[in-house]
Design an enzyme around this catalytic site. Sequence first.
Site, short mmCIF file in Angstrom:
data_model
loop_
_atom_site.label_atom_id
_atom_site.label_comp_id
_atom_site.label_asym_id
_atom_site.label_seq_id
_atom_site.Cartn_x
_atom_site.Cartn_y
_atom_site.Cartn_z
N CYS A 14 -26.17 5.26 -13.75
CA CYS A 14 -26.73 4.24 -12.73
C CYS A 14 -25.55 4.51 -11.64
O CYS A 14 -24.71 5.56 -10.82
CB CYS A 14 -27.50 3.89 -12.97
N HIS A 33 -31.90 4.82 -17.19
CA HIS A 33 -31.27 3.73 -17.99
C HIS A 33 -32.20 4.45 -19.18
O HIS A 33 -33.20 4.43 -19.30
CB HIS A 33 -32.05 2.87 -17.67
#
Length: 491
Positions: free
Chosen positions: A338, A435
């Site tokens: 991310c 994630h």
Amino acid sequence: MAALMIQGCGSDVGKSVLVAGLCRLFANRGLTVRPFKPQNMSNNAAVTAADAEGRAGEIGRAQALQALACRTPPTVDMNPVLLKPQSDTGAQLIVRGRVEGVWQAAGYQDRKAALLDVVVDSFRRLQAEADLVIVEGAGSPAETNLRAGDIANMGFARAAEVPVVLVGDIDRGHVIAALVGAHAVLDEGDRAMIQGFLINKFRGDPALFNEGRAEIERRTGWADLGMAPWLIDARSLPAEDAVVLDRAVGTGAGRRVRIAVPMLSRIANFDDFDPLRHEAGVDFGFVPPGTALPGDADLIILPGTKATLADLAFLRTQGWDIDLAAHVRRGGRVLGVCGGYQMLGRTISDPDGVEGVARSAPGLGLLDVQTVLAGEKTLRQTSGRLAISDAAFAGYEIHIGQTGGPDTARPYARIEGRAHGATSADGRITGLYVHGLFDRVEARAAILADLGACSDGVDQTERVDRALDRIAAVLETHFDIPALSRIAGLT
């Protein structure tokens, strides 16, 4: 319908774990249970499934864990107000799963009372579908300077008429003073909401604190509802507060592969790495500020962050960019997740001032990609396969920004057949937006095998689910469950 609110004498006293354990305990008794937290402040967020309009939302990860404990999918009503800190004084405000802007601390204190109706409405929705709602407070109700307009503790409890049980953490010490002190500073109306107290995190012979518990009862008039021992199985649950990272260090004893994660100042979704902490073949550790990245690491992972540009600058002030460059020269591998993926590129641009002031900055230059922080936040649950090994993973995306460039022609993964992420020409630098990459054992085993280690073969969801059952069993024997049931209105 029945409801019970667990408040605490401070942050990190174990409220989230106790609520999760109680949710599983009552769910195991055949009840339909729902978790609820009116207001949460955390950069550890979970993504809910898309609603009828195709829109996913985000809530605190603790409420997602508690939903798992209830054996139900997480929804935005379980945490209607979420604050995600971006600076020391400002936070992104999430209302029922969607971004409502960035609020400064002082201004939020003045305006939060307007959110009480939203909070109570979400609570009523959960009540309508459940036999029992277990509510988690935030911080401490004894922070009387925050009482005006409160929606997280007594302000909510009184508005929704939910009885309260107060938790004290004996591992910190001064638990008698914490509970008796809370009784002393609360006003009469707030004090009347508290029906009893619980002691958490006791080590040793519980009889040694019998006198202390009796003194709390005498001084407060609150019922003693039990004392939980130190819950070993809590280490298998995802932590919500970044304070635990100070204790999350690898031992190195008999381990084969070393993986390090720098503790960025606004680190987010750090439970991504919980599965690695349990692997016997991995020496895993978070690297605190002021400490160099280990020179013998096999893999360095740049984690997610709530403020990519600010944490990129923070990384450089720590000298970690120099450590990373040396690590790469030695043949080490780097994975960016991310915000960490965005940092690995050549540039990061924020033309609309999403993270504050409109600006751009050079990235670490380890991947030939560029990121623009613009557009609507991406929120979705996702699954796919790693590009090289074809190993399956499942997780979620929660980010602002789009990343593109030559290295995306070598994707790290494929999601629904589409390329995702990027890989350097030599294959040692990789990044993606997913994630939860390590939760599924298939993907984790493939990544570890590439480093020369074997996986324990356990899916993270399975590990957490077993831990919840064990915690529920401990609470069953140490808490006065009949009394808690009466207080909640079940009997």
